[in-house]
Design a protein around this motif. Structure first.
Motif, mmCIF file in Angstrom:
data_model
loop_
_atom_site.group_PDB
_atom_site.id
_atom_site.type_symbol
_atom_site.label_atom_id
_atom_site.label_comp_id
_atom_site.label_asym_id
_atom_site.label_seq_id
_atom_site.Cartn_x
_atom_site.Cartn_y
_atom_site.Cartn_z
ATOM 1 N N GLN A 192 74.649 10.399 69.742
ATOM 2 C CA GLN A 192 75.070 9.282 70.590
ATOM 3 C C GLN A 192 76.532 9.460 71.026
ATOM 4 O OE1 GLN A 192 74.233 5.769 68.401
ATOM 5 N NE2 GLN A 192 75.257 4.410 69.846
ATOM 6 N N ARG A 193 77.348 9.877 70.085
ATOM 7 C CA ARG A 193 78.780 10.008 70.361
ATOM 8 C C ARG A 193 79.071 11.154 71.347
ATOM 9 N NH1 ARG A 193 82.962 11.343 71.547
ATOM 10 N NH2 ARG A 193 84.985 11.331 70.508
ATOM 11 N N TYR A 194 78.357 12.276 71.158
ATOM 12 C CA TYR A 194 78.696 13.460 71.974
ATOM 13 C C TYR A 194 77.748 13.697 73.149
ATOM 14 C CZ TYR A 194 82.047 14.421 68.337
ATOM 15 O OH TYR A 194 83.096 14.319 67.470
ATOM 16 N N GLY A 195 76.664 12.888 73.221
ATOM 17 C CA GLY A 195 75.829 12.985 74.410
ATOM 18 C C GLY A 195 74.626 13.888 74.299
ATOM 19 N N ALA A 196 74.020 13.971 73.100
ATOM 20 C CA ALA A 196 72.755 14.714 72.968
ATOM 21 C C ALA A 196 71.600 13.716 72.933
ATOM 22 C CB ALA A 196 72.757 15.530 71.682
ATOM 23 N N ILE A 197 70.398 14.206 73.199
ATOM 24 C CA ILE A 197 69.196 13.395 73.015
ATOM 25 C C ILE A 197 68.799 13.532 71.547
ATOM 26 C CG2 ILE A 197 66.760 13.150 73.641
ATOM 27 C CD1 ILE A 197 67.553 14.456 76.376
ATOM 28 N N PHE A 198 68.466 12.430 70.906
ATOM 29 C CA PHE A 198 68.100 12.473 69.488
ATOM 30 C C PHE A 198 66.602 12.251 69.352
ATOM 31 C CE2 PHE A 198 67.506 10.227 65.379
ATOM 32 C CZ PHE A 198 67.927 11.249 64.540
ATOM 33 N N SER A 199 65.950 13.174 68.646
ATOM 34 C CA SER A 199 64.512 13.042 68.423
ATOM 35 C C SER A 199 64.295 12.555 66.992
ATOM 36 C CB SER A 199 63.851 14.411 68.635
ATOM 37 O OG SER A 199 62.504 14.348 68.265
ATOM 38 N N LYS A 200 63.789 11.331 66.874
ATOM 39 C CA LYS A 200 63.677 10.693 65.554
ATOM 40 C C LYS A 200 62.644 11.405 64.672
ATOM 41 C CE LYS A 200 63.631 6.169 65.248
ATOM 42 N NZ LYS A 200 63.234 4.754 65.510
ATOM 43 N N PRO A 201 62.832 11.315 63.333
ATOM 44 C CA PRO A 201 61.778 11.842 62.462
ATOM 45 C C PRO A 201 60.465 11.149 62.792
ATOM 46 C CG PRO A 201 63.436 10.577 61.212
ATOM 47 C CD PRO A 201 63.948 10.724 62.606
ATOM 48 N N GLY A 202 59.399 11.897 62.780
ATOM 49 C CA GLY A 202 58.099 11.316 63.154
ATOM 50 C C GLY A 202 57.692 11.731 64.552
ATOM 51 N N ASN A 203 58.661 12.273 65.320
ATOM 52 C CA ASN A 203 58.353 12.683 66.688
ATOM 53 C C ASN A 203 57.667 14.047 66.702
ATOM 54 O OD1 ASN A 203 58.395 11.964 69.362
ATOM 55 N ND2 ASN A 203 60.430 12.776 69.768
ATOM 56 N N GLY A 204 58.033 14.907 65.751
ATOM 57 C CA GLY A 204 57.366 16.207 65.691
ATOM 58 C C GLY A 204 58.318 17.364 65.489
ATOM 59 N N ILE A 205 57.756 18.566 65.566
ATOM 60 C CA ILE A 205 58.506 19.800 65.294
ATOM 61 C C ILE A 205 59.253 20.222 66.558
ATOM 62 C CG2 ILE A 205 58.323 22.189 64.515
ATOM 63 C CD1 ILE A 205 55.647 21.455 63.195
ATOM 64 N N CYS A 206 60.510 20.610 66.379
ATOM 65 C CA CYS A 206 61.402 20.864 67.520
ATOM 66 C C CYS A 206 60.766 21.760 68.585
ATOM 67 C CB CYS A 206 62.729 21.438 67.046
ATOM 68 S SG CYS A 206 62.646 22.943 66.060
ATOM 69 N N HIS A 207 60.189 22.881 68.184
ATOM 70 C CA HIS A 207 59.716 23.844 69.188
ATOM 71 C C HIS A 207 58.525 23.301 69.962
ATOM 72 C CE1 HIS A 207 62.571 26.302 67.237
ATOM 73 N NE2 HIS A 207 61.878 26.372 66.113
ATOM 74 N N GLN A 208 57.628 22.615 69.275
ATOM 75 C CA GLN A 208 56.474 22.020 69.941
ATOM 76 C C GLN A 208 56.946 20.946 70.922
ATOM 77 O OE1 GLN A 208 53.223 22.672 69.903
ATOM 78 N NE2 GLN A 208 52.642 20.850 71.067
#
Ligand code: MIC
Ligand code: SF4
Length: 650
Positions: free
Chosen positions: A86-102
């Motif tokens: 939030q502070r530096y401007g990335a999108i955050f994918s919450k736990p439960g959303n899935g595996i990063c590469h998928q």
């Protein structure tokens, strides 16, 4: 002269360097990804560099590895990552959303773009036509700040696909075939480019399975063309706007060509304990299996799990086999639920796990002692499953189902309902577990970063001393993986706390290493690691360099290094040297004292080390660019970049 896809992607992102195999080039990175197990350090290092915001086109911070949350540590990491994003401007994918590469493939990956990720399986993005590479967290932090990424100008091997896979044989078998041919060592500096008429028969998830496990070969990355199949996938994800065509020119040239007839590929398995130890399922048929796990970033797409559901429908797993499924993403789960496909999986007696890395990283579902575990994941290093003597085989989802039903290795081509899965016209798109900067609530600059007690400080190295007063603190053999150096599994929760995590350096090989190395460091001596071929295979985890640096390691003398780990060693001020004569490896012993009067001279390419215990000298070589020498002299990249940022700010 025409260009291949790799040359086109490199040219389009060119910053500096020489087009000569092995020479260092700098390229611009469009997209960055991090995951929680490497991401906390990546963001802490990003912060130490003094940059005010992320400058790459896109950065996504995923939480998928440490989702167990036994104790406060994982949750502290998640809170830190959410607020730092939030502070530096990335999108955050919450736990439960899935595996990063998928998830990245589904929602953000775009053909023609570069992607750098603090995870070795980032090349999954090559399935959608990206130049996608894994790197240590600090390299990703630099790229998030808009800095270039440095890699060796590659040699490019065309994997020319012809024919079409038989029903029951799938993408996993293709990459296992490639691994059978090229093995897990000796491929550093290569990129695999897929081409030929067979490409059009493989959908994007299949291509991504193949590029994902290119990592196990040790290549820099693997890439597929972007064609109608790619466009169709993006359209179905509601992202058709991002499609561009990407193909090699007709007269493109390659350093090597390997032809593979898909129709001739048989069901295969990677046998214990290496992804390159390949056998046919036919040769293993009838062998008893105790566990089957389907999931991971390699094989947990909608296509894979729908295949599994259809194969299991109306059947029940073998009574003596423990079977689990961990879907790759929430989209996959939602789609299966909408289509009534969770029911056949659950009714078949399968355990449904969270859509996260889970079993793949050894932090759940460890097999029984001596158990035979069939997994659809990408690594079967000894002990990685959490059970030291388990026998882990890597197989396709189809082969996994055949074993789950029969209790033994069995030919998946005999299963009913093979080959029934088509790509949907529309995937179910629900991005509500991605927190975007705009939707995160507060202004970017105002966000307060949460730092619970598990959030430590990234260690900063010291400049290279003039002389070496070293000691061989450990001697290991060939193919030492980063799982040997810095175990994950139960130890994963200490990733953000280096003094604590450093207690486990080399734990699976020699649990006394930490105490021995600490004693040498405290006595003012530098620790030396002696290793065989392919040192540092596997994960991108920079902790396998960061924690040794913390314990006073200054030199690794090996017969050979893997790419990401070698870069990580340099980033943490550790000199990677090779034996000038491999026979000297045999002579060195634990506790030998090693001296060198002019350590910086070693960085120039060639030098001599003095074994003062045994009284002989031996030659070593280094292959470092001017940039890399600068990093080592400075005491690591963090120290160097922080000094540069301070100078620019002054
Ligand atoms: C792995 O599969 O080994 C991991 C865990 O995803 C690692 C990253 C890490 O160690 O955090 C990787 O592949 O880079
Ligand atoms: Fe996660 Fe396993 Fe993929 Fe690593 S290889 S990112 S642990 S699913």
């Amino acid at each position: 002269m025409g260009r291949n896809i790799v040359e086109k992607l490199l040219d389009a992102h060119w910053v500096a360097g020489e087009r000569q195999p092995g020479r260092e080039v700098a390229i611009r990175i469009d997209q960055c990804l991090t995951q929680d197990a490497t991401g906390t350090m990546a963001y802490l290092q990003f912060e130490s560099m003094g940059l005010d915001r992320i400058r790459a086109e896109l950065a996504v911070s995923y939480v998928d590895h440490n989702t167990i949350q036994v104790g406060f540590e994982n949750a502290d990491d998640h809170a830190y990552l959410r607020t730092a994003a939030q502070r530096y401007g990335a999108i955050f994918s919450k736990p439960g959303n899935g595996i990063c590469h998928q998830l990245h493939l589904e929602r953000f990956g775009l053909p023609g773009k570069t992607l750098l990720g603090s995870d070795s399986h980032t090349p999954t993005g090559g399935g959608i036509g990206m130049l996608a590479m894994g790197a240590g967290g600090i390299d990703v932090a630099v790229a998030m700040g808009g800095g270039p990424f440095y890699l060796s100008w590659p040699r490019v091997r065309l994997i020319k696909l012809t024919g079409r896979l038989q029903p029951g044989v799938s993408a996993k078998d293709v990459i296992l075939k490639v691994l059978e041919r090229f093995g897990t060592k000796g491929n550093v500096g290569w990129i695999l480019e897929y081409g030929g008429p067979g490409v059009a028969t493989l959908d994007v998830p299949a291509r991504a399975t193949i590029t994902n496990m290119g990592t196990e070969l040790g290549v820099t990355t693997s890439v597929f063309p972007s064609d109608d199949m790619t466009r169709g996938f993006l359209e179905a994800q509601g992202r058709a706007d991002g499609w561009v065509a990407l193909a090699a020119d007709a007269d493109a040239s390659y350093d090597d060509v390997f032809e593979l007839d898909l129709a001739a590929v048989e069901p295969l398995a990677a046998c214990p304990h290496s992804p390159g130890n390949i056998a046919t399922i036919a040769s293993l048929a009838g062998k008893t299996v105790s566990q089957v796990l389907i999931g991971s970033c390699t094989n947990a797409s909608y296509r894979d799990l729908k295949t599994v559901a259809l194969l299991l429908r109306g059947k029940h797993v073998h009574p003596e086999v423990s079977v689990g499924v961990a879907p790759g993403s929430r989209q996959v789960v939602q789609m299966l639920a909408r289509e009534g496909l969770l029911e056949p999986i659950i009714s078949a007696g399968v355990r449904l796990f969270e859509n996260a890395c889970g079993f793949c990283i050894g932090n759940s579902a460890s097999p029984e002692s001596g158990g035979v575990s069939l997994r659809t994941s990408n690594r079967n290093f000894e002990g990685r499953s959490g059970t030291a003597d388990a026998q882990v085989y890597l197989v396709s989802p189809e082969t996994a189902v055949a074993a789950a039903l029969s209790g033994v290795f069995a030919d998946p081509r005999r299963l009913d309902h093979l080959g029934e899965v088509q790509r949907p016209d529309r995937f179910l798109v629900d991005d509500s577990l991605f927190l975007y900067r705009e939707t995160a609530g507060k202004g970017v600059q105002d966000a307060v970063i949460r730092r619970g007690p598990n959030i430590g400080e990234p260690p900063v190295g010291a400049p290279l001393p003039a002389a070496l007063d070293g000691v061989v603190a450990i001697k290991v053999g060939d193919k030492i993986t980063t799982d040997h150096i810095m175990p994950a599994g139960a130890r994963l929760k200490y990733r953000s706390n280096v003094p604590q995590y450093a207690r486990y350096v080399f734990e699976p090989v020699d649990p006394a290493f930490h105490d021995r190395a600490s004693a040498h460091r405290d006595a003012g001596r530098q620790n030396i690691i002696v290793a065989g071929e392919s040192y540092g295979q596997g994960s991108s985890r920079e902790h396998a360099a960061m924690c040794p640096m913390y314990l006073g390691v200054r030199l690794v003398v090996a017969k050979g290094f893997e790419r990401i780990h070698q870069a990580n060693l340099i980033n943490f001020g550790i000199i990677p040297c090779q034996f000038a004569d491999g026979a000297d490896y045999d002579r060195l012993r634990l506790d030998d004292r090693i001296a060198c009067d002019d350590l910086p001279a070693l960085l120039q390419g060639r030098g001599e080390l003095h074994n003062t215990t045994q009284g002989y000298r031996f030659g070593v070589t280094t292959a470092l660019t001017v940039r890399q020498r600068g990093i080592i002299l400075a005491g690591g990249l963090l120290r160097q970049v922080a000094a540069q940022t301070a100078r620019e700010g002054a």
